[in-house]
Structures are given as C-alpha cells and as structure tokens.
Design a protein around this motif. Structure first.
Motif, short mmCIF file in Angstrom:
data_model
loop_
_atom_site.label_atom_id
_atom_site.label_comp_id
_atom_site.label_asym_id
_atom_site.label_seq_id
_atom_site.Cartn_x
_atom_site.Cartn_y
_atom_site.Cartn_z
N VAL A 131 -2.03 5.79 2.92
CA VAL A 131 -1.88 4.98 1.66
C VAL A 131 -3.13 5.24 0.85
O VAL A 131 -4.20 4.99 1.16
CB VAL A 131 -1.68 3.64 1.70
CG1 VAL A 131 -1.63 2.79 0.52
CG2 VAL A 131 -0.61 3.17 2.75
N VAL A 132 -3.09 5.52 -0.61
CA VAL A 132 -3.99 5.45 -1.38
C VAL A 132 -3.97 4.36 -2.45
O VAL A 132 -2.86 4.22 -2.95
CB VAL A 132 -3.88 6.95 -2.25
CG1 VAL A 132 -5.09 7.02 -3.33
CG2 VAL A 132 -4.20 8.24 -1.28
N SER A 133 -5.05 3.77 -2.21
CA SER A 133 -5.19 2.41 -3.41
C SER A 133 -6.44 2.25 -3.77
O SER A 133 -7.37 3.18 -3.80
CB SER A 133 -4.51 1.40 -2.45
OG SER A 133 -4.79 -0.14 -3.07
N GLU A 134 -6.77 0.87 -3.91
CA GLU A 134 -8.30 0.80 -4.49
C GLU A 134 -8.67 -0.84 -4.30
O GLU A 134 -7.65 -1.67 -4.19
CB GLU A 134 -8.47 1.14 -5.94
CG GLU A 134 -7.75 0.43 -6.97
CD GLU A 134 -6.21 0.85 -7.07
OE1 GLU A 134 -5.93 2.24 -7.01
OE2 GLU A 134 -5.28 -0.08 -7.30
N HIS A 135 -9.98 -1.16 -4.17
CA HIS A 135 -10.29 -2.36 -4.37
C HIS A 135 -9.97 -2.99 -5.76
O HIS A 135 -10.09 -2.33 -6.62
CB HIS A 135 -11.62 -2.57 -3.86
CG HIS A 135 -12.28 -3.91 -3.73
ND1 HIS A 135 -12.72 -4.76 -4.83
CD2 HIS A 135 -12.28 -4.71 -2.70
CE1 HIS A 135 -12.93 -5.98 -4.47
NE2 HIS A 135 -12.84 -6.08 -3.13
#
Lengths: 369, 207
Positions: B92-96
């Motif tokens: 999964v590619v995401s971000e804070h």
C-alpha cells in the motif's frame, strides 16, 4: 651568537604547521579508507546480488526454452564473478492444473574481488498445456450426425472401471451410415463391425448423449483457458499456421491452424511417442484418404466467429489415434473414418516436454534463508 | 679584521627583504592550509551525506524487493483453493496526514518462512515523518505513532521521500515496479544535498 639562531622562529612555525597538516592528512586518509571499505562492501554486495539475479534469470529463460525444470546443479562465471545454480524439482500429480513440476531455483553469486556472496531463490512451475486428456475418443458439443462409414474405438474405462465410453455429447447422436463403436480388442482383431458396442439404431452404454454435464466451455475444460481468451492458447502453440499443406514438417507439440485445414492423403502426423494437438480454429477440417493423426484433434469455433458452421470431414480410411473433439455440432460424413482412443498417445500429451510450459511462481522470490 | 667582518650581521635592507619574503611565503602556506582544511571538511560532510542516503535507500530497496514473499508458494500452485492469501496485495502506498502525498509505503512478507502472516513482525514499511525516514514497527499504519527513526535528524534532513507504483510493459511481460526517490541535505550545511532514485521490480507480484 644571535646570527646563528636567526631562522629558529621560522623553522619552528613551519614544522608546527607541517605537523598539523600531516595529522589532518592522516586523519582524512584513515577516514577515507574506512569510507572506501564501506563503499567497497556495499558495491561487492550489489555485484554479488546482480550476478545471482542474472544467473537466476538465465536459468529461468533456459527452462522456458526447454519446457522443463529438472533437478540440477551448475556453476559458471559471469563478468568475472562466479555463480552456482541449484534446481530442486518435485512432481505433484493430480493438482487442479494437472501433473505439475515445481522447481526451486537457488542462485548464489560471488563478487569478483572478495568473498562477498548473495543468494536468491525463485520457484518455477512446469504446467501441462492440457489439464487432463479426455476420457473419450469422440466428444462433440451440440450433437453428432454421422453418415458414411465410421468406427469409433472406445476407451475401455471411460465411463468408470470397466465401462467403455466412445462418444460424448450434450446433443443427439444420429447414426445414418454404416458405423459402429467397439472395444479395443475387437478393433485389433478386425471385428469392429461384427462385434460392436453400438451401431445404427442401437445405442449401447458407450454412447453418452444428451449429457447435461457436458462442459459448456470445451477450451476451459481441456486447457483451463476460457473460450473468450483463446488467443492465450494460440500464443502457446509450437506452430501457428493458416493451412495444413505442410503439416508433416511441423514439430511435435501444439499446432494451431486458423482457417480451413485440409490434411493431404497419407500424411502421418505425430507418433505415439511424440504426438500432436491439432487445433483447427474457425475452419473446415478435412482428412483425406490414408491420413493419420496421432494425438488430439480439436475443431474449435471462437465465440466471436460468424463464418460457421464448419465441417468435420474424414475421407477414405482416415485414422485418428487419440481423440477428436469439437465445440460445435459436427457432421461426420463421407468415406471411412476411424477414431481410436489411445491412452498412451494421450498420456504423452500431458507428459511430454513439448506440451509443458514453464511459469514463474508469484510469491516465491526471496534472498534470505 | 677578517673575523670582525664575518660577524658583522646583515644590513637593514637585507633583513626587511627576508622578512617580507618570509611573510609572503607564510601567507601563501596559510591560505593553502586553510583551503585544504575547508575542502577536507566539505568532502567529509559530502561523504557522510552520500553514505547516509545510500544506506537508507539500500535498506528500503532490499526490503521492498521481498514484498509479497510467502514460504507457502507450493500450496498456491498445487492446491490454490486452500492456499492462504496472507501476503497477496499487501503493498500500500499512502502518507501521514501531515506529510506530502505517497511518502509512506506498507507491505508484508513471510520473514519467518512459516507460510502464514505472523502479524506485526511481518509487517514492514517506510515513511517520511518530520524530515526523517522512519521504519514501521508493530504493524503501525501510516498515520500512527510508534515508528522508528532510520535517519538521525542531527546528521541529515530528509526533504522528500516518494514511492511511485508503476507497471512496465516490455513485449508480453508486465512488471510491477516501485520507484523510490529520496532527497536529503546535511543538517550542518544545507548547501550539500543529494537526490537518489531507484526502481525496484516487485518480483513477487502475480504473474
């Protein structure tokens, strides 16, 4: 006295400065050396990994060309780096994809300038093109209309232990000509017509017609590829042809013919040891006098085709050792046709390397133990 | 007479010239010396930055490559209906929420090789947080706390970390790749910065 001590201050200062410069240079050199060591280790590790990966890819490519991945060990050199390859193969029978070979390929690469080494492992699976060979010598979707003279030699255990099976369809078997189905022994003794299992007007237990369980998608049933994706199967063929004028020069394996296929008289295609799968896509299949096919013949109409219906014509003494299948209603007309179920030929279709394909196993790559 | 002449010393003019020459030499030497010191220190700093970024990127890339591995791959082939799907599509590619987009990646692989997902010990990930590259701990998600710092904020300041998932088609072969881009500068000297990019082929993507 004063004059002889004249250069003392300059000398002291120079020596002091030189000493500081030397100390700093030594410190920097040591640091750089350490850094170089770290970078060299990093580089060696990369190099070993690259060599291991290259060797692994090379072995996978070889397996794909040979259509097998047998257990083996080998070693070699790649750009001055040594590598070792170990293949551990295991056979799994009766899986949903047929009898498959699963091989773990371990590649160990070593850096050129040091003992640094890395290992990578990936698995290969060798799958048969055909999931399982058909139990019957003749299987047709949509019914069969037979005129002329024909003989179908049953699979002695096609309907279960000791229950022969010769024709399988979801439609009706309409025998008009002088045809018969018989057992293997009777056929060998030349008694197929005199001691038949079924003949005109008399359907024996070896004819399984109007079967609701007949596969809706014959391609999926045989090869595990849905009919709509037939191109996938075509792409796996050993040869893709547009006619059947030059069949004998083709290799053993899967032969895909787009359009009409006219098998010339006395052509002998395949053998017991090296059979063929002949698929005729959207075209008439005609076998002329004395033509013989050892293997599986499939007359296939693609879902998007509008040019049908296509014929399945076998003339004077044509023989198929193996099985004949069609995914469309077939009229078997003219001459004398013999379809003889041959378990050995069909078994070779699932086991021979020519009918096996190598794939990678997703989720198997790793570089740690 | 001759002895007296020999000890007479040098004239004022001679002394001044000597002094002037000495001073010029000393000045030149000092300037070379300080220059060497400066170059040395800058070179050391550049090396440090290079090493830090390379090591960080190397760690991420090596780990990412293993994504999706399962020791149970035999069952996947032999008995697909009963094979566990634990490590499938775990990437999964995401971000804070407080960081730039696509600066966090989560994935899993069978590190203990027991064929099943053992939970947090097999959950891996990297993210950018407070100008630091952090490593996932205890199965924490991108927005959670409890990640472990991988780079030291006293040494390097990470300006950007970005993960881009792409599919590369070469002939009949489709490969899933992740592009990892890392940009950082030295805390002591912001003029020294490095940008590194590496492509990782996900070998355990479904073929």
């Amino acid at each position: 006295m004063q004059t002889s001590n004249r250069g003392f201050t300059t000398l002291t200062l120079t020596i002091l400065l030189l000493a500081v410069v030397i100390v700093i240079t030594i410190f920097t050199a040591r640091f750089k050396l350490q850094e170089q060591r770290i970078l060299r280790n990093y580089h060696d590790s990369r190099e070993a990994l690259l060599v291991a990966e290259s060797a692994l890819e090379q072995r996978i490519a070889e397996a794909a060309v040979l259509n097998n991945a047998n257990s083996s060990t080998s070693s070699g050199t790649l750009a001055a780096c040594e590598y070792e390859l170990t293949v551990n193969a295991e056979r799994f029978n009766g899986t949903p994809r047929g009898d498959v070979d699963l091989a773990a390929v371990l590649a160990r690469g070593k850096a050129a300038q040091s003992d640094t080494h890395r290992e990578v492992t990936s698995a290969l699976v060798v799958l048969p093109v055909i999931r399982a060979y058909p139990d019957t010598p003749l299987a047709v979707k949509g019914g069969i209309n037979v005129s002329g003279n024909f003989q179908v030699v049953a699979n002695p255990n096609g309907g279960g232990d000791g229950v022969p099976l010769s024709i399988w369809t979801d439609g009706i078997v309409d025998v008009n000509g002088s045809g018969s189905t018989c057992g293997q022994q009777e056929f060998s003794n030349g008694q197929c017509s005199s001691r038949p299992l079924s003949e005109r007007g008399e359907h024996g237990i070896d004819i399984l017609d109007q079967d609701p369980d007949f596969p809706a998608d014959l391609l999926d049933y045989l090869f595990g590829i849905p009919g709509s994706d037939w191109q996938q199967l075509r792409d796996q063929a050993a040869a893709q042809l547009t006619n059947c004028s030059d069949l004998e020069s083709q290799p053993s394996g899967l032969l895909w013919v787009s359009g009409n296929c006219d098998v010339s008289s006395n052509t002998i295609l395949g053998s017991t040891a090296a059979p063929v799968i002949l698929i005729v896509q959207d075209g008439d299949l005609k076998m002329n006098g004395g033509a013989e096919v050892n293997g599986l013949v499939l007359s296939y109409t693609t879902p998007e085709d509008t040019g049908g219906p296509y014929d399945l014509a076998m003339n004077g003494g044509a023989l198929v050792n193996g099985a004949v299948l069609a995914n469309h209603p077939a009229s078997l007309a003219n001459g004398t046709l013999t379809v003889r179920f041959d378990g050995e030929v069909l078994a070779n279709i699932t086991n021979n390397d020519a009918f096996r394909r190598v794939s990678r196993v997703g989720g198997s790559w790793h570089d740690f133990r | 007479m001759q002895l007296i002449r020999a000890q007479r010393g040098i004239s004022l003019l001679e002394m001044l010239i000597t002094l002037a020459l000495g001073l010029v030499l000393l000045a030149a030497l000092t300037s070379v010396f300080t220059n060497t010191l400066g170059v040395n220190s800058r070179s050391l700093k550049a090396s440090q930055l290079q090493e830090e970024t390379l090591a960080t990127l190397g760690l991420i890339v090596d780990d990412l490559r293993r994504s999706g591995y399962t020791a149970d791959f035999v069952t996947q082939v032999v008995d697909p209906a009963n094979a566990n799907q634990d490590f499938r599509n775990s990437l999964v590619v995401s971000e804070h929420p407080d960081e730039v987009i696509n600066s966090c990646i989560l994935f899993a692989y069978d590190a203990d090789q027991n064929g099943v997902d053992s939970g947090s010990t097999e959950a891996f990930g990297y993210r950018l947080r407070n100008q630091q590259v952090q490593r996932r701990q205890g199965g924490a998600l991108c927005a959670d706390n409890g990640w472990q710092g991988l780079t030291s904020a006293d040494v390097i300041v990470v300006d950007s970390l970005q993960f881009t998932l792409t599919e590369v088609v070469t002939g009949t072969i489709t490969e899933q790749q992740v592009q990892v881009r890392l940009q950082a500068h030295l805390q002591q000297d912001p003029t020294l910065s490095r940008e590194l990019t590496q492509h990782v082929v996900l070998r355990n993507a479904d073929f």
